[in-house]
Write a protein that holds these residues in place. Structure first.
Motif, PDB file in Angstrom:
ATOM      1  N   PRO A 180       0.801  -1.226   0.000  1.00  0.00           N
ATOM      2  CA  PRO A 180       0.000   0.000   0.000  1.00  0.00           C
ATOM      3  C   PRO A 180       0.833   1.275   0.000  1.00  0.00           C
ATOM      4  CG  PRO A 180       0.058  -0.940   2.205  1.00  0.00           C
ATOM      5  CD  PRO A 180       0.760  -1.919   1.304  1.00  0.00           C
ATOM      6  N   LEU A 181       2.147   1.178  -0.151  1.00  0.00           N
ATOM      7  CA  LEU A 181       3.005   2.366  -0.146  1.00  0.00           C
ATOM      8  C   LEU A 181       2.661   3.274  -1.322  1.00  0.00           C
ATOM      9  CD1 LEU A 181       6.439   0.716   0.711  1.00  0.00           C
ATOM     10  CD2 LEU A 181       5.038   2.134   2.212  1.00  0.00           C
ATOM     11  N   HIS A 182       2.582   4.572  -1.055  1.00  0.00           N
ATOM     12  CA  HIS A 182       2.228   5.529  -2.096  1.00  0.00           C
ATOM     13  C   HIS A 182       3.387   5.681  -3.083  1.00  0.00           C
ATOM     14  CE1 HIS A 182       0.952   9.277  -4.042  1.00  0.00           C
ATOM     15  NE2 HIS A 182      -0.250   9.035  -3.545  1.00  0.00           N
ATOM     16  N   PRO A 183       3.108   5.880  -4.367  1.00  0.00           N
ATOM     17  CA  PRO A 183       4.186   6.067  -5.344  1.00  0.00           C
ATOM     18  C   PRO A 183       5.121   7.218  -4.994  1.00  0.00           C
ATOM     19  CG  PRO A 183       2.117   5.652  -6.471  1.00  0.00           C
ATOM     20  CD  PRO A 183       1.780   5.782  -5.022  1.00  0.00           C
ATOM     21  N   TYR A 184       4.599   8.300  -4.368  1.00  0.00           N
ATOM     22  CA  TYR A 184       5.466   9.407  -3.968  1.00  0.00           C
ATOM     23  C   TYR A 184       6.496   8.941  -2.943  1.00  0.00           C
ATOM     24  CZ  TYR A 184       2.139  12.661  -6.177  1.00  0.00           C
ATOM     25  OH  TYR A 184       1.347  13.338  -7.064  1.00  0.00           O
ATOM     26  N   ALA A 185       6.047   8.104  -1.996  1.00  0.00           N
ATOM     27  CA  ALA A 185       6.958   7.584  -0.977  1.00  0.00           C
ATOM     28  C   ALA A 185       8.044   6.718  -1.609  1.00  0.00           C
ATOM     29  CB  ALA A 185       6.186   6.787   0.068  1.00  0.00           C
ATOM     30  N   LEU A 186       7.652   5.907  -2.586  1.00  0.00           N
ATOM     31  CA  LEU A 186       8.623   5.050  -3.260  1.00  0.00           C
ATOM     32  C   LEU A 186       9.590   5.878  -4.107  1.00  0.00           C
ATOM     33  CD1 LEU A 186       6.238   2.158  -4.341  1.00  0.00           C
ATOM     34  CD2 LEU A 186       7.937   2.118  -2.504  1.00  0.00           C
ATOM     35  N   ALA A 187       9.089   6.965  -4.708  1.00  0.00           N
ATOM     36  CA  ALA A 187       9.970   7.854  -5.470  1.00  0.00           C
ATOM     37  C   ALA A 187      10.999   8.491  -4.558  1.00  0.00           C
ATOM     38  CB  ALA A 187       9.139   8.922  -6.182  1.00  0.00           C
ATOM     39  N   MET A 188      10.564   8.934  -3.384  1.00  0.00           N
ATOM     40  CA  MET A 188      11.512   9.496  -2.418  1.00  0.00           C
ATOM     41  C   MET A 188      12.523   8.456  -1.978  1.00  0.00           C
ATOM     42  SD  MET A 188       9.445  12.158   0.054  1.00  0.00           S
ATOM     43  CE  MET A 188       8.014  11.152   0.403  1.00  0.00           C
ATOM     44  N   ALA A 189      12.049   7.230  -1.767  1.00  0.00           N
ATOM     45  CA  ALA A 189      12.952   6.160  -1.337  1.00  0.00           C
ATOM     46  C   ALA A 189      13.962   5.793  -2.417  1.00  0.00           C
ATOM     47  CB  ALA A 189      12.147   4.923  -0.944  1.00  0.00           C
ATOM     48  N   SER A 190      13.643   6.097  -3.676  1.00  0.00           N
ATOM     49  CA  SER A 190      14.583   5.807  -4.765  1.00  0.00           C
ATOM     50  C   SER A 190      15.782   6.752  -4.751  1.00  0.00           C
ATOM     51  CB  SER A 190      13.871   5.916  -6.124  1.00  0.00           C
ATOM     52  OG  SER A 190      12.833   4.975  -6.222  1.00  0.00           O
ATOM     53  N   GLY A 191      15.634   7.896  -4.100  1.00  0.00           N
ATOM     54  CA  GLY A 191      16.725   8.866  -4.052  1.00  0.00           C
ATOM     55  C   GLY A 191      17.727   8.534  -2.972  1.00  0.00           C
ATOM     56  N   VAL A 192      18.543   7.538  -3.223  1.00  0.00           N
ATOM     57  CA  VAL A 192      19.474   7.043  -2.210  1.00  0.00           C
ATOM     58  C   VAL A 192      20.859   7.674  -2.305  1.00  0.00           C
ATOM     59  CG1 VAL A 192      18.302   4.835  -1.934  1.00  0.00           C
ATOM     60  CG2 VAL A 192      20.044   5.099  -3.712  1.00  0.00           C
ATOM     61  N   GLY A 193      21.041   8.610  -3.209  1.00  0.00           N
ATOM     62  CA  GLY A 193      22.351   9.218  -3.395  1.00  0.00           C
ATOM     63  C   GLY A 193      23.074   8.720  -4.630  1.00  0.00           C
ATOM     64  N   SER A 194      22.388   7.968  -5.466  1.00  0.00           N
ATOM     65  CA  SER A 194      22.945   7.460  -6.718  1.00  0.00           C
ATOM     66  C   SER A 194      22.019   7.862  -7.851  1.00  0.00           C
ATOM     67  CB  SER A 194      23.089   5.935  -6.678  1.00  0.00           C
ATOM     68  OG  SER A 194      23.335   5.412  -7.970  1.00  0.00           O
ATOM     69  N   GLY A 195      22.519   8.645  -8.790  1.00  0.00           N
ATOM     70  CA  GLY A 195      21.685   9.109  -9.889  1.00  0.00           C
ATOM     71  C   GLY A 195      21.138   7.977 -10.735  1.00  0.00           C
ATOM     72  N   SER A 196      21.963   6.966 -11.001  1.00  0.00           N
ATOM     73  CA  SER A 196      21.509   5.857 -11.841  1.00  0.00           C
ATOM     74  C   SER A 196      20.461   5.013 -11.126  1.00  0.00           C
ATOM     75  CB  SER A 196      22.700   4.992 -12.255  1.00  0.00           C
ATOM     76  OG  SER A 196      23.384   4.491 -11.116  1.00  0.00           O
ATOM     77  N   MET A 197      20.656   4.766  -9.820  1.00  0.00           N
ATOM     78  CA  MET A 197      19.678   3.985  -9.076  1.00  0.00           C
ATOM     79  C   MET A 197      18.362   4.739  -8.966  1.00  0.00           C
ATOM     80  SD  MET A 197      21.858   2.314  -5.961  1.00  0.00           S
ATOM     81  CE  MET A 197      23.425   1.484  -6.237  1.00  0.00           C
ATOM     82  N   MET A 198      18.443   6.045  -8.700  1.00  0.00           N
ATOM     83  CA  MET A 198      17.231   6.849  -8.607  1.00  0.00           C
ATOM     84  C   MET A 198      16.472   6.837  -9.929  1.00  0.00           C
ATOM     85  SD  MET A 198      15.790   9.984  -9.493  1.00  0.00           S
ATOM     86  CE  MET A 198      17.177  11.019  -9.922  1.00  0.00           C
ATOM     87  N   THR A 199      17.192   6.957 -11.026  1.00  0.00           N
ATOM     88  CA  THR A 199      16.559   6.955 -12.340  1.00  0.00           C
ATOM     89  C   THR A 199      15.848   5.635 -12.609  1.00  0.00           C
ATOM     90  OG1 THR A 199      18.234   8.461 -13.196  1.00  0.00           O
ATOM     91  CG2 THR A 199      16.968   7.219 -14.814  1.00  0.00           C
ATOM     92  N   ALA A 200      16.471   4.531 -12.218  1.00  0.00           N
ATOM     93  CA  ALA A 200      15.852   3.220 -12.431  1.00  0.00           C
ATOM     94  C   ALA A 200      14.583   3.075 -11.599  1.00  0.00           C
ATOM     95  CB  ALA A 200      16.837   2.117 -12.085  1.00  0.00           C
TER      96      ALA A 200
END
Length: 268
Positions: A180-200
């Motif tokens: 049930p995690l919101h897509p916004y929360a998952l988008a924020m969680a993708s920003g781990v400090g790696s541009g390539s990982m965040m993009t994926a």
């Protein structure tokens, strides 16, 4: 720019990956989204074995030197999405700031597992963060990259470079489809400090929720920027001390005695 072979290889891989396109794999109640970036990563890996004689040392070294440049262009593009959505980002700023404490999860999860698997002080270097460039520099400055801690952080850095983008892209789409995690929360969680990982991660989410593209890319880019800004201080002031403390406790639990004292780069 003089390595014509490298640019031709990249162009061919991109064309093949884009030709395959986005693939959706139903899993239970949701869907795993496979993006062209994933295919390009895999095809790129397949060009490197020596017996294939496709990508040689020169191409690999030149490609590595261009990663930073291409990611800068990518982040500049994402930056254009932050401005129009700034009011919503400011409204979510407490969540963006507090999520940085989630980086300590690598310590709480990684240190015990690493020690129980038999690693020693390599666990501190490898599990104090996700081991991106600033973290490699931090460990190199404090302990030296030829130390046990240095071996740990470099090992995780290499694994993260090769598999991290694939992993986080699949993880984001899986969590979006089955939790049930919101897509916004998952988008924020993708920003781990790696541009390539965040993009994926964000790319997988955008493929599943195209109507949210602007906000997803804005939240992901903002989170990634904050991780890059305060991630180093988080590691220095919180993650490394916590890693040292937890390492001693788990080591004593397994071996019945305290571990050897750490040796810094200065030797004290």
């Amino acid at each position: 720019m003089k390595n014509v072979k490298l640019h031709l290889l990249v162009l061919i891989l991109v064309v093949i990956a884009e030709f395959i396109g986005v693939k959706n794999i139903p899993i239970g109640i949701g869907t795993i989204v496979l993006l062209p970036m994933l295919y390009a990563m895999i095809f790129g890996l397949l060009t490197t074995p020596k017996f294939l004689n496709i990508a040689k040392e020169k191409e690999m070294e030149d490609a590595g030197s261009l990663i930073g440049l291409t990611l800068m262009l990518l982040m500049a593009k994402y930056g254009t999405n932050i401005g129009p959505t700034l009011p919503k980002i400011i409204a979510a700023s407490p969540a963006l700031i507090l999520q940085e404490f989630g980086n300590l999860g690598t310590v709480l999860l990684g240190i015990p597992i690493a020690v129980l698997l038999g690693l020693k002080r390599e666990a501190i270097g490898g599990a104090h963060s996700i081991a991106r460039e600033p973290n490699v520099a931090l460990i190199g400055d404090m302990y030296g990259l030829d130390s046990k801690e240095g071996q740990g952080v470099l090992g995780v850095y290499i694994v993260g470079t090769v598999f991290g983008t694939i992993f986080i892209g699949l993880l984001a789409s899986f969590l979006a489809a089955n939790t049930p995690l919101h897509p916004y929360a998952l988008a924020m969680a993708s920003g781990v400090g790696s541009g390539s990982m965040m993009t994926a991660g964000v790319g997988s989410l955008v493929a599943m929720f195209p109507e949210m593209e602007e906000m997803l890319t804005a939240f992901g880019a903002t989170s990634n920027m904050l991780s890059g800004l305060d991630g180093l201080y988080m590691s220095l002031w919180l993650a490394l001390p916590l890693s040292e403390w937890l390492y001693k406790r788990v080591y004593k639990l397994k071996y019945g005695q305290l571990p050897e004292a750490p040796v810094t780069k200065e030797g004290n």
